[in-house]
Structure formats: structure tokens, C-alpha cells
Design an enzyme around this catalytic site. Structure first.
Site: not given
Ligand code: F6R
Length: 631
Positions: A2, A29, A82, A108-109, A502, A506, A509, A525, A626
């Protein structure tokens, strides 16, 4: 999660374009719904829509919705949502009103005690129109007003009743020259211009207007108002409103941090992938000494002794930041010989971790510096007596302010919701940290110098990797996206295991498809059961001491008719010779520990182009936000 905007100005004008452009800057956000409210001639006008501001706020429509009076507006608020409580809908979108429609708030929260508050308010005759937790706020203020409180007192009384986290902005027809803000657990600041004050959840929303701002701390409120033809503000604490505070006015001077545009790129994600060579360079810049072969981390300077005596390292982080920490763990264990335990923050908070706080240094890793699980882990660790350090990207963020000290990641603004350049910047910090810890534990200056020289070369090699691999990766991604692959796994050994994790994150997502990641040796295994002609395995295997072993695993997959993409280096490609698999070739490195910096690039590009081929929004993948500021 948000984003909030609030503008108050003594120079009346059409504020709508400013609110919309700031909301667009905050889209990362939250982007499932959005809304704006302004005070127009003693009434609140509001527009709410499902979708992101850049998709739903088109000029024509907005001009029609908000007919701008000849003397303009002086106050307005906006919000990107969000959804956490209640699905994305116009009714649930902010701003929310009280029963009388005299006040509008954006929040926001998460309000944890909203159910009991809502029940109580309903019994007092209030009518709720949404299923959000937020809507209790305007009704609580309205109730407090009914009971005789001033607008400000009603606002602060309400804030003191809320459990959970909030950044709130309020406007009211009762006092159209006042914008009230309160913060606890969710970021909130306001920018300062000559005749205007702009509140926002993040400085990047308002940097095009001002680089001077005041950030509120938890438990603080700000009362922004127009008095005698100019804007003014006071700041105090919610629980003791009469005690006013003098806060530091901050100035963001780094221009690169202010680059919020896509530039020549068609998406933020593509831009951010391509920014990684320069991000890596910036992150290590001035942070090592070629003479001594040591890293120089200014942010940790007061904690040298603690770092020198630490017997173990603990990392806490989520998602991509956790994957970077896993790479960091291998680096520290290999170079410095200290055991590292990497915990996912949402787990760490609730489990018993039998480490001795006085012998352990904790590193919290976070791009946003706002992630609730990581922030709470740091607080919990501090209570237990750990020394806590941060590897954080956003300067002045909640985690950065909570840890004892730290090293900023210097990735600049990351707008694409899927993290790319922040990961690389976090890796860069971990390389320096590992060298530092190792030099304190017997690594020779010569070895340190050698590593640093190679580290300096990485940005150029990253550029080469991007140039050399992008088109082949694009072809492969498009090929497999059209082939409708049923199963995809990312595999590697050693330091490449977190890279496979990772890569899978990616891929999930962005493509919305399930993807697995395993240490290559684990394949036999169990996971090998899924391999057939409809399965794709992406194996990360540059030429290193485990190469022959990796070749065995490759044979096993090929013998089951699996599809394979190999990420290997120039030597690895030569050794493999003619293979019936697709090979993506990255430059050969002397020190195999540095491969993650290059491997990540084709892996990010693969997810990116696969998602594009499926028609997905790569900058704003569905269901994500984000900054994850809820638990
Ligand atoms: C993946 C992604 C999330 C963040 C996670 C932690 O692309 O962006 O997995 O890495 O939510 O976020 P931060 O780094 O902001 O604590």
C-alpha cells in the site's frame, strides 16, 4: 504494501496530476486498486478504481470526475492498495469515509484488533461499506468527534486504539486546511517545499517535487496545516500529543537514487537487470583497500572487535534477500571458516535457535528495509542480546534504523516487483563482508588482494554476460514457453544451489508456474521421478571441481529423455563438446566463488522472457507487493 500520498498547499492549484504521478511512483507498493479524495468547496470528492493508477487513471476520465474549480484545490490524498483484508474492489479501495462523509483517510498497514472495534462501532450505529480493516479508522474518529473531541484529538485517540501497523493520512471538511498523519510500523514521511507539504509512504514517490523531507518514527504524528497563507507543521507523539518534537530534515542528494523512469527500456525489470553491472560497481566502490587486500566497511567500523571475535554468523531475511544470504553463507564459511546459519525471517521469529547471542553476529538482509518478518526478527534478536547488522538497500528504512549498524546495498530504487539488482548488490556486500571476516581470521593480504582484483573485474564481466547471453536465453525462454513444459527444475551444487533457488523464485513470480530447485545430487533421491520429455531442467554448472559429478547427473536426466538447459562457462562448454542440450555460456572466472554474480543474469532473463512470452506483466506480477509489511 500500500502506498499513501497526501498534499496540502497554500497555493491552490489542480492537485490531481500531482497525486496521480506520485501514486504511479508508489505503484510498486501495491497495485490492485487505487483511489483519490480531495476537498472541493467544503465537500470531499472521491474516485476509486480497481487496478493500478497507470492503468486506470486516464486524464480524460479523471478530469471529468474531478472538475477543478477556478481557484484549484489545496488538499488531497491518494492511495494504492495491496489487499490484505477484503478482496480488491471499489468498495474496499481507499480513501475510506466515516458515516457522514466528512472525513477521508488512507491507510497502509494492518489493524489487528479491527474486528472488535468494528463490532463496537456497529453497536453504536455506524454503518460499514467495505470489508477492510481500515474502515474502522474513519468511524472511530467520527465517534470520538461525536463525543466532543477536536479533530486532532479524535485522530490521535483513534491512533492510540489501533493494534498492528499503520501509516495514516486524514483530511476532513471540518478543517479543510489540515492534513493529519500518524505512523506506527508502516513508513510515512513528508516532503517540504516552499508552499506545499507532500506526505508519502516513500521518498521515491515525491523526489520529483522535493528531496527534502522529514520521516516520522513509530508512535509519531504530524499536523500539517495552512496558516496565514503558508504551510506549516508540528510533530509530536501520539500518546503524549502536547510534547512536540524537533525532527531532523533529511536531504537526498544522490541523483542516481532519484532515477524512477524506465529510460530506454520497455520495463523496469529489464532496466534493473541491465543496471546490475553498474550497481555491483557502485556497491563495492570505496569499500576496499587494494594495499592491504582488505574490505573497508565504514558502517561496521565501530564493531570491528565484535566482528573479529564472532564465532558464528546468523542471517535473517525473506525471499530473494534470503537467497542472497545463502550465497553469503557459503562465501563466509569458505573464506572465513566461520559457521553461518541462514534463517528465513518468518521462521526465525517463532523458533528456538540454539545460538549464543554474545558469540554471534546477526545480519538482516532486506531490499526495502520494511519487511515485517525481518524487522520483527531483528527486534526479537536485539531483545535476546544479539548484535544486529543490516545489509539494507533503502536508506533510513525501518530495519536500517533498528539494527545496531550496517552496510547499505546501494542498488538505487528497485521498482520492478521481482527483485533483481538488489540481489546483486546484496551479493556484492557479502563478498566484501566475507573478505573482511576472512582477513581477520588468517586470510593473507595476497589472497585478499587477488580476490579484490577479481571482484573489480566483475562489472565488466557482467556486461559481457548480458550481451552474450540475452538473445539465446530469450530464444530458449520463448521456445519452452510455447512448448507448454509441465515441470521445471533449477539445479546446481555448492554455491550454485542458492542460485537455483533464486532462479526458481524468479520463475514462479513472473510466470505463475510452479518451479522446483534442488541440489543436483538430490535428483536421484526422488525428484528424478518427474523427468520425462515434458520436463525441463536448468542446470547451473560452470567448470569447477564438481564438474565431472555434474556431468553424471546430466547424463541421468538425458537418459530419462528430459529437456536440459546448461548454464556453464567457456571451459565447461569446451569440455562438454557436442551435446544434445542447449548451453548458455558465461565467462570463465579464476575464482569459482564469484560465479553467482554472472550466473544470476541469464537466470533472471530466462524468467523475464518466459513471462513475456506468456503475456504476463513483468513489472507487476499478480498477487505480489514490493514491500511485504504484513506478517
Ligand atoms: C522476490 C522478492 C521477494 C523479496 C522479499 C524480501 O523477487 O522481491 O522475495 O526479496 O519479500 O523483501 P526485502 O528484501 O525488501 O526484505
Amino acid at each position: 504494501m500500500c502506498g499513501i500520498i497526501g498534499i496540502i498547499t497554500s497555493e491552490k492549484r489542480n492537485l490531481i496530476p500531482e497525486i496521480i504521478s506520485s501514486l504511479k511512483n508508489l505503484e510498486y507498493r501495491g497495485y490492485d486498486s487505487t483511489g483519490i479524495a480531495i476537498i472541493d468547496n467544503g465537500n470531499i470528492k472521491r474516485v476509486r478504481r480497481i487496478g493500478a493508477p497507470s492503468d486506470v487513471f486516464h486524464n480524460q476520465e479523471i478530469t471529468e470526475a474531478f472538475e477543478v474549480p477556478s481557484d484549484g484545490f489545496s488538499i488531497g490524498i491518494g492511495h494504492n492498495r495491496w489487499a490484505t483484508h477484503g478482496k480488491p474492489s471499489e468498495e474496499n479501495a481507499h480513501p475510506h469515509f466515516d458515516c457522514g462523509g466528512n472525513l477521508a483517510i488512507v491507510h497502509n498497514g494492518t489493524i489487528l484488533n479491527y474486528e472488535s472495534l468494528r463490532k463496537e462501532l456497529i453497536s453504536l450505529g455506524h454503518t460499514f461499506l467495505s470489508t477492510t480493516d481500515t474502515e474502522v479508522i474513519p468511524h472511530l474518529i467520527e465517534q470520538s468527534r461525536k463525543e466532543g473531541a477536536s479533530l486532532k484529538d479524535a485522530f490521535l485517540n483513534t491512533a492510540s486504539l489501533l493494534h498492528g501497523s499503520f501509516g495514516i493520512a486524514l483530511i476532513s471538511t471540518d478543517d479543510p486546511n489540515r492534513l493529519l498523519l500518524a505512523k506506527h510500523g508502516s513508513p510515512l514521511l513528508f516532503g517540504i517545499l516552499d508552499n506545499t507539504l507532500i506526505a508519502a509512504s516513500s521518498s521515491n514517490a515525491i523526489l520529483s517535487y522535493t528531496n527534502t523531507f522529514i520521516a516520522l518514527a513509530d508512535g509519531e504524528y504530524a499536523d500539517l496545516s495552512i496558516k496565514e497563507g503558508s504551510v506549516t507543521y508540528i510533530i509530536g507523539t501520539i500518546l503524549d500529543p502536547e510534547k512536540l518534537l524537533t525532527k531532523e530534515v533529511m536531504t537526498i542528494t544522490d541523483k542516481s537514487l532519484g532515477d524512477m523512469t524506465k529510460g530506454e527500456y520497455e520495463s523496469f525489470m529489464k532496466k534493473e537487470i541491465h543496471e546490475q553491472p553498474s550497481v555491483f560497481r557502485t556497491t563495492i566502490l570505496g569499500r576496499y583497500d587494494e594495499e592491504t587486500g582488505d574490505a573497508v566497511l565504514g558502517g561496521l567500523i565501530d564493531y570491528e572487535e565484535i566482528l573479529r571475535n564472532a564465532k558464528q554468523v546468523l542471517t535473517v531475511a525473506c525471499g530473494t534477500a534470503h537467497n542472497a544470504s545463502l550465497v553469503g553463507g557459503v562465501l563466509i564459511e569458505t573464506l572465513a571458516g566461520i559457521p553461518v546459519r541462514s534463517e528465513i525471517a518468518s521462521e526465525f521469529r517463532y523458533k528456538k535457535v540454539p545460538m549464543i547471542p554474545t558469540e554471534t553476529v546477526l545480519f538482516a538482509v532486506s531490499q526495502s528495509g520494511e519487511t515485517a518478518d525481518t524487522l520483527e526478527s531483528v527486534k526479537e534478536a536485539r531483545r535476546k542480546g544479539y548484535k544486529t547488522f543490516g545489509i539494507i538497500n533503502v536508506v533510513g528504512s525501518a530495519i536500517a534504523e533498528t539494527v545496531d549498524a550496517g552496510v547499505y546495498a546501494r542498488a538505487g530504487f528497485e521498482i520492478g516487483v521481482a527483485s533483481t539488482k538488489a540481489f546483486t548488490a546484496q551479493l556484492a556486500v557479502f563478498y566484501l563482508l566475507a573478505i573482511k571476516l576472512a582477513r581477520e581470521r588468517g586470510m593473507t593480504p595476497q589472497k585478499g588482494k587477488g580476490l579484490l582484483t577479481e571482484l573489480e573485474e566483475i562489472p565488466n564481466l557482467m556486461t559481457k554476460t548480458l550481451v552474450d547471453t540475452e538473445s539465446i536465453v530469450r530464444e530458449l525462454a520463448e521456445h519452452y514457453a510455447n512448448k507448454n513444459i509441465c515441470t521445471i527444475n533449477f539445479l546446481g551444487r555448492g554455491i550454485h544451489v542458492p542460485l537455483s533457488t533464486e532462479a526458481a523464485l524468479k520463475f514462479k513470480e513472473l510466470t505463475y508456474l510452479e518451479a522446483g530447485s534442488y541440489p543436483l545430487g538430490e535428483l536421484k533421491h526422488g525428484p528424478i521421478a518427474v523427468i520425462d520429455n515434458d520436463a525441463l531442467s536448468v542446470i547451473i554448472m560452470p567448470y569447477d571441481e564438481l564438474f565431472e559429478l555434474n556431468k553424471n547427473s546430466l547424463e541421468q536426466i538425458l537418459s530419462k529423455s528430459g529437456n536440459v538447459i546448461l548454464i556453464t562457462d567457456e571451459i565447461g562448454a569446451k569440455k562438454l563438446g557436442a551435446q544434445s542440450v542447449d548451453i548458455v555460456v558465461i565467462p570463465t572466472l579464476k575464482n569459482t566463488l564469484l560465479y553467482p554474480t554472472l550466473e544470476i543474469l541469464p537466470l533472471q532473463l530466462f524468467a523475464y522472457y518466459y513471462a513475456l512470452a506468456l503475456g504476463n506483466n513483468v513489472d507487476k506480477p499478480r498477487n505480489l507487493a514490493k514491500s511485504v509489511t504484513v506478517e
